[in-house]
Design a protein around this motif. Structure first.
Motif, mmCIF file in Angstrom:
data_model
loop_
_atom_site.group_PDB
_atom_site.id
_atom_site.type_symbol
_atom_site.label_atom_id
_atom_site.label_comp_id
_atom_site.label_asym_id
_atom_site.label_seq_id
_atom_site.Cartn_x
_atom_site.Cartn_y
_atom_site.Cartn_z
ATOM 1 N N GLU A 307 0.812 -1.196 0.000
ATOM 2 C CA GLU A 307 0.000 0.000 0.000
ATOM 3 C C GLU A 307 0.854 1.258 0.000
ATOM 4 O OE1 GLU A 307 -2.715 0.294 3.303
ATOM 5 O OE2 GLU A 307 -3.560 -1.651 2.748
ATOM 6 N N ASN A 308 1.988 1.187 0.666
ATOM 7 C CA ASN A 308 2.725 2.417 0.956
ATOM 8 C C ASN A 308 3.972 2.628 0.116
ATOM 9 O OD1 ASN A 308 1.467 3.851 3.387
ATOM 10 N ND2 ASN A 308 1.401 1.686 3.907
ATOM 11 N N VAL A 309 4.402 1.585 -0.545
ATOM 12 C CA VAL A 309 5.657 1.719 -1.258
ATOM 13 C C VAL A 309 5.377 1.925 -2.741
ATOM 14 C CG1 VAL A 309 7.739 0.502 -1.943
ATOM 15 C CG2 VAL A 309 6.937 0.368 0.402
ATOM 16 N N ASP A 310 6.044 2.884 -3.290
ATOM 17 C CA ASP A 310 5.939 3.115 -4.718
ATOM 18 C C ASP A 310 6.653 1.961 -5.427
ATOM 19 O OD1 ASP A 310 6.545 3.817 -7.334
ATOM 20 O OD2 ASP A 310 6.572 5.955 -6.872
ATOM 21 N N GLN A 311 5.874 1.190 -6.201
ATOM 22 C CA GLN A 311 6.390 -0.055 -6.760
ATOM 23 C C GLN A 311 7.633 0.170 -7.629
ATOM 24 O OE1 GLN A 311 5.082 -2.745 -5.517
ATOM 25 N NE2 GLN A 311 6.668 -3.935 -6.518
ATOM 26 N N ALA A 312 7.554 1.166 -8.500
ATOM 27 C CA ALA A 312 8.664 1.410 -9.428
ATOM 28 C C ALA A 312 9.922 1.792 -8.655
ATOM 29 C CB ALA A 312 8.288 2.522 -10.400
ATOM 30 N N GLU A 313 9.710 2.647 -7.665
ATOM 31 C CA GLU A 313 10.828 3.117 -6.868
ATOM 32 C C GLU A 313 11.465 1.941 -6.117
ATOM 33 O OE1 GLU A 313 11.157 6.128 -3.201
ATOM 34 O OE2 GLU A 313 9.713 6.707 -4.733
ATOM 35 N N GLN A 334 14.429 4.774 2.263
ATOM 36 C CA GLN A 334 13.770 3.595 2.855
ATOM 37 C C GLN A 334 13.253 3.893 4.254
ATOM 38 O OE1 GLN A 334 16.209 0.090 2.550
ATOM 39 N NE2 GLN A 334 15.064 -0.411 0.698
ATOM 40 N N LEU A 335 14.055 4.598 5.024
ATOM 41 C CA LEU A 335 13.607 4.968 6.372
ATOM 42 C C LEU A 335 12.309 5.763 6.288
ATOM 43 C CD1 LEU A 335 16.810 6.050 8.353
ATOM 44 C CD2 LEU A 335 15.487 3.955 8.581
ATOM 45 N N ASN A 336 12.255 6.681 5.319
ATOM 46 C CA ASN A 336 11.052 7.501 5.170
ATOM 47 C C ASN A 336 9.850 6.656 4.790
ATOM 48 O OD1 ASN A 336 11.915 10.051 5.899
ATOM 49 N ND2 ASN A 336 12.885 10.391 3.906
ATOM 50 N N MET A 341 4.505 3.808 6.901
ATOM 51 C CA MET A 341 3.685 2.612 7.073
ATOM 52 C C MET A 341 3.100 2.479 8.471
ATOM 53 S SD MET A 341 5.599 -0.320 4.960
ATOM 54 C CE MET A 341 7.106 0.304 4.319
ATOM 55 N N GLY A 342 3.446 3.372 9.367
ATOM 56 C CA GLY A 342 2.865 3.313 10.702
ATOM 57 C C GLY A 342 3.927 3.045 11.733
ATOM 58 N N PRO A 343 3.496 2.919 13.003
ATOM 59 C CA PRO A 343 4.462 2.720 14.073
ATOM 60 C C PRO A 343 5.347 1.516 13.782
ATOM 61 C CG PRO A 343 2.264 3.020 14.950
ATOM 62 C CD PRO A 343 2.129 2.932 13.459
ATOM 63 N N ILE A 344 6.633 1.720 13.884
ATOM 64 C CA ILE A 344 7.535 0.681 13.413
ATOM 65 C C ILE A 344 7.470 -0.566 14.271
ATOM 66 C CG2 ILE A 344 9.544 1.548 14.685
ATOM 67 C CD1 ILE A 344 11.117 0.755 12.031
ATOM 68 N N GLY A 345 7.209 -0.390 15.579
ATOM 69 C CA GLY A 345 7.141 -1.548 16.462
ATOM 70 C C GLY A 345 6.061 -2.508 15.988
ATOM 71 N N GLN A 346 4.922 -1.913 15.619
ATOM 72 C CA GLN A 346 3.800 -2.716 15.165
ATOM 73 C C GLN A 346 4.135 -3.397 13.845
ATOM 74 O OE1 GLN A 346 0.643 -0.270 13.989
ATOM 75 N NE2 GLN A 346 -0.409 -2.009 13.113
ATOM 76 N N LEU A 347 4.836 -2.656 13.016
ATOM 77 C CA LEU A 347 5.206 -3.166 11.704
ATOM 78 C C LEU A 347 6.134 -4.362 11.839
ATOM 79 C CD1 LEU A 347 4.362 -1.810 9.076
ATOM 80 C CD2 LEU A 347 6.649 -0.869 8.940
ATOM 81 N N VAL A 348 7.177 -4.192 12.642
ATOM 82 C CA VAL A 348 8.130 -5.269 12.836
ATOM 83 C C VAL A 348 7.429 -6.454 13.502
ATOM 84 C CG1 VAL A 348 10.280 -5.946 13.960
ATOM 85 C CG2 VAL A 348 10.076 -3.683 12.963
ATOM 86 N N GLY A 349 6.469 -6.146 14.390
ATOM 87 C CA GLY A 349 5.732 -7.194 15.085
ATOM 88 C C GLY A 349 4.959 -8.100 14.148
ATOM 89 N N MET A 350 4.685 -7.619 12.939
ATOM 90 C CA MET A 350 3.941 -8.436 11.987
ATOM 91 C C MET A 350 4.812 -9.513 11.357
ATOM 92 S SD MET A 350 1.761 -5.712 9.870
ATOM 93 C CE MET A 350 0.638 -4.576 10.660
ATOM 94 N N ILE A 351 6.129 -9.337 11.485
ATOM 95 C CA ILE A 351 7.017 -10.311 10.874
ATOM 96 C C ILE A 351 7.155 -11.498 11.810
ATOM 97 C CG2 ILE A 351 9.321 -10.695 9.921
ATOM 98 C CD1 ILE A 351 9.558 -7.622 9.697
ATOM 99 N N GLN A 369 16.528 7.731 18.004
ATOM 100 C CA GLN A 369 17.688 7.186 17.307
ATOM 101 C C GLN A 369 17.524 7.274 15.793
ATOM 102 O OE1 GLN A 369 18.624 3.506 19.200
ATOM 103 N NE2 GLN A 369 20.341 3.114 17.844
ATOM 104 N N MET A 370 16.293 6.995 15.347
ATOM 105 C CA MET A 370 16.006 7.078 13.912
ATOM 106 C C MET A 370 16.238 8.498 13.406
ATOM 107 S SD MET A 370 14.996 4.354 12.304
ATOM 108 C CE MET A 370 14.077 2.843 12.375
ATOM 109 N N LYS A 371 15.747 9.453 14.194
ATOM 110 C CA LYS A 371 15.893 10.859 13.824
ATOM 111 C C LYS A 371 17.370 11.229 13.703
ATOM 112 C CE LYS A 371 11.972 13.742 14.729
ATOM 113 N NZ LYS A 371 11.065 13.564 15.837
ATOM 114 N N ARG A 372 18.192 10.691 14.616
ATOM 115 C CA ARG A 372 19.623 11.015 14.608
ATOM 116 C C ARG A 372 20.264 10.456 13.341
ATOM 117 N NH1 ARG A 372 20.690 12.738 19.827
ATOM 118 N NH2 ARG A 372 22.950 12.541 19.730
#
Lengths: 445, 308
Positions: A307-313, A334-336, A341-351, A369-372
């Motif tokens: 849903e969130n990633v531009d396929q071509a890119e 990629q970080l952006n 895609m939403g809170p990263i904890g939740q995202l990683v939790g899906m894996i 840390q991500m911001k840094r």
């Protein structure tokens, strides 16, 4: 809170190392965790009790399968039992009569109107000609809402003037469906409390008059312990034929479905996801079972990414990765994308298997840390991002100063980036590194 | 205009006790004069979980109630009930539940929550309450997303007799919020109630949008929104805690409105959420009628919780 069941059962695995069989004592510890996981998923406590007792029966004395650790094996038993309770035969809508009536009922705010429109879209795809009937005569603008949705999807909506009783709207809707030779009339009704006798009687009268072939109870996936009472009350008065579990794009575990299924035997017909009119999916017992257990939902993850990633890119990036031309610029992009895609904890939790990392990943974001990392990359010149090897001591100092970090942090990022590049080289060479190793290393764990 | 539903008689804080709820269950567990045992406490735990308090919060609550029970030299089931009721009440009072003070005019009140909890209806009810107290109120339709949400608020505005600030559907909700604050200023209003689109708290983009609405209001008038009310459906299970956490993080929730308490759900997750975030419960939605919004009263709530 809301740890995955697999993470909760890590300790069991330690205790049982080297044993060949699961004993009662081992089970007690495991079952406590299972009970908590199910309660956190909003499975009704009575259903949890029965369910846990059943799992105990199945698990005692089970030989440990090779390839699974004891914790995993218990999770597997629980998962299989969940699928068994949730599954059974698939509930296909029976819409043989012409016109057939599908009646939507449920509590306020469960998502009946949205679901009615989604169902119309879905039925039309299978070649049926639907009619939407707006019989929610109580909530202000409920009729307008259905009319607007009907406009959006190009499906006719039957309405009557304000003040017409719901029963009359439903009856006249059926007449219209007959006259026009339409296949299915989808009847939207007002949300009501199951304890409101007068309002429940209204539904009984409507149902008796239009004789629906399907009566779908629309249930919010976030519903708590009352789900059983609600479903039982609706089922006692109306011939409910299936459930629609809505708002599944949220992060509720959806234990209500298990509770209702276990208590009433009603099948889950559809899952509602999102506010777009195409967000109605057929139900997969295994996917819901995994979700209830917090075991990760790789399919949802993949969908979210799509849903969130531009396929071509994404393809261009992948190509650069394979050709070992992946730069810090790509990395920042990629970080952006991940952030979108939403809170990263939740995202990683899906894996699957990455449950424990979810907390670490979220912490990395929360602690800035991500911001840094982003700030460091932003402080580089385009040339530096493309060719990080040119970054020597003085450039490092400048980047640290510009990003408000330290040279040690800049060093670490550069080192990790080199590691990542190595790993990608391995990937493109067909050697698969340990799952999650990349992100874990990146987050400094 | 829409049709009126058949009316039901309210009682107490507007809440009616229902048989076979939490209180009934506790009575059957606790009996009265019989001594309390470990098994008694286990069953109390189960009853709390059954009321959606959640496993973690329940363990904490029961531990605290047990300490209180012991300190007070408690013995019987009645003592258990008293200890538990006092503990729940104290937790509610500790975070300031019950006290909603509108504040000096103007007050911008931002309503937030997931889909279907009753934000729009709550706004209408609160507007009605404020108007009947002689306040000047306007509504702002910053839910520009859901089909007919603006119409829904307009109809309520007509019924309550207050102006509705709106743009066309699909407009930038931040712009509507901006207009709302401007109107509050130029018309010398006591309160502007800002409706927002329901959004699931795991949709970061939508949460960002909400944070932006807040920022727009803040920039236009520092110190506003004075209240950010999270509308929480009493039927919600443990996801309610995630909702409270996420909305607090993004827009700084100042109070919880617990809706749909006229059903059979006890809204236990609001206890857990309010306790965890230190945010008071300020109103309770207790029925379909326009006057069915009661200022939250910890004593009445606890009495109702243990009654039915």
């Amino acid at each position: 809170m809301f740890e995955s069941l697999s993470a909760r059962l890590q300790g069991i695995t330690e205790r049982l190392r080297g044993k060949a069989r699961i004993t009662e004592a081992d089970l007690d510890v495991a079952l406590r965790e299972i009970r908590l996981a199910l309660l956190e998923a909003d499975v009704n406590f009575r259903v949890v009790k029965d369910f846990v007792a059943h799992v105990r029966e199945r698990a005692v004395g089970t030989d440990l399968l090779s390839g699974l650790n004891p914790g995993q094996q218990i999770v597997k038993i629980v998962h299989d039992e969940l699928v068994a309770v949730l599954g059974g035969e698939r509930h296909e809508l029976r819409l043989d009569a012409r016109p057939s009536v599908v009646m939507m009922v449920g509590l306020q705010g469960s998502g009946k109107t949205t679901t009615a429109a989604k169902l119309a879209v879905r039925l039309r795809k299978t070649g049926k000609k639907p009619l939407l009937v707006a019989a929610d005569v109580y909530r202000p603008a409920a009729v307008d809402q259905l009319v607007q949705l009907g406009d959006q999807i190009g499906v006719e909506v039957h309405t009557r003037s304000v003040g017409t009783p719901a029963l009359e709207v439903a009856r006249s809707g059926l007449d219209v469906a007959k006259q026009r030779g339409l296949d299915v009339m989808i009847l939207d009704t007002a949300g009501r409390l199951h304890v409101d006798d007068a309002m429940m009687d209204e539904l009984v009268r409507i149902s008796g008059s239009v004789m629906p072939s399907e009566t779908l109870l629309v249930v919010d996936a976030m519903t708590g312990q009352e789900s059983v009472k609600v479903a039982e009350a609706f089922h006692a008065k109306l011939p409910i034929s299936g459930l629609v579990l809505t708002k599944m794009d949220g992060d509720a575990r959806g234990g209500a479905a298990l509770s209702i299924r276990a208590a009433t035997g009603l099948p889950v017909s559809f899952l509602g996801t999102g506010e777009r009119t195409d967000g109605l999916e057929p139900f997969h017992p295994d996917r819901l079972a995994q979700r209830i257990l917090g075991m990760g939902d790789i399919l949802t993850f993949v969908e979210r990414v799509q849903e969130n990633v531009d396929q071509a890119e994404a393809e261009a990036t992948a190509k650069r990765m394979m050709e070992n031309r992946f730069t810090l610029e790509d990395f920042r992009d990629q970080l952006n994308q991940i952030k979108k895609m939403g809170p990263i904890g939740q995202l990683v939790g899906m894996i699957p298997g990455a449950g424990q990392m979810a907390g670490a990943a979220q912490e990395a974001v929360d602690s800035g840390q991500m911001k840094r990392i982003e700030a460091i990359i932003d402080s580089m010149t385009p040339d530096e991002r493309r060719r990080p090897e040119i970054i020597k001591a003085s450039r490092r100092r400048r980047i640290a100063l510009g990003s408000g970090t330290s040279t040690a942090e800049v060093n670490r990022l550069l080192k990790q980036f080199v590691e990542m590049q190595k790993m990608m080289k391995m990937l493109s060479g067909g050697k698969l590194p340990r799952l999650g190793g990349g992100l874990g290393a990146l987050l400094g764990r | 205009m829409t049709m009126a539903r058949p009316r039901r008689e309210p009682t107490g804080m507007g809440l009616r006790a229902r048989p076979s709820g939490f209180g009934t269950r506790l009575r059957s567990i606790l009996g009265g004069g019989a001594p309390a045992t470990d098994a008694t406490w286990d069953e109390v735990e189960e009853a709390l979980i059954g009321a959606d308090v959640g496993a973690e919060a329940t363990l904490e609550l029961v531990d605290a109630a047990r300490d209180r029970f012991r300190d007070d030299g408690g013995r019987t089931g009645d003592d258990v009930r008293r200890a538990l009721a006092t503990e729940i009440r104290d937790r509610l009072v500790r975070v300031g539940s019950g006290g909603f003070v509108l504040g000096d005019p103007p007050s911008v009140i931002l309503f937030v929550g997931v889909n279907g909890t009753g934000k729009t209806t709550t706004i209408a009810k609160l507007a009605h309450r404020l108007v009947s107290e002689g306040r000047s109120v306007a509504l702002a339709a910053a839910d520009t997303f859901r089909a007919a949400a603006v119409e829904q608020l307009r109809i309520w505005g007509e019924q309550v007799g207050v102006p509705v600030i709106a743009q066309r559907p699909g407009a930038d909700p931040g712009a509507v919020a901006f207009d709302a604050v401007a109107a509050a200023e130029s018309r010398n209003l006591d309160a502007v109630l800002v409706d927002t689109a329901g959004r699931l708290q795991n949709k970061q983009q939508l949460m960002d949008e909400l944070a932006k609405i807040r920022r727009v209001i803040e920039r236009r008038m520092p110190g506003q929104p004075r209240h950010v009310l999270l509308v929480l459906d009493a039927t919600t299970g443990q996801n309610g805690i995630l909702q409270a956490e996420a909305f607090s993080r993004e827009v700084g929730v100042t109070g919880i409105v617990l809706t749909k308490l006229d059903g059979s759900a006890k809204g236990g997750v609001a206890l857990a959420a309010s306790d965890r975030l230190g945010v008071p419960i300020v109103f309770a939605g207790v029925g379909e009628e326009i006057d069915a919004l009661a200022p939250f009263d910890p004593d009445a709530f606890v009495e109702w919780l243990f009654a039915g």
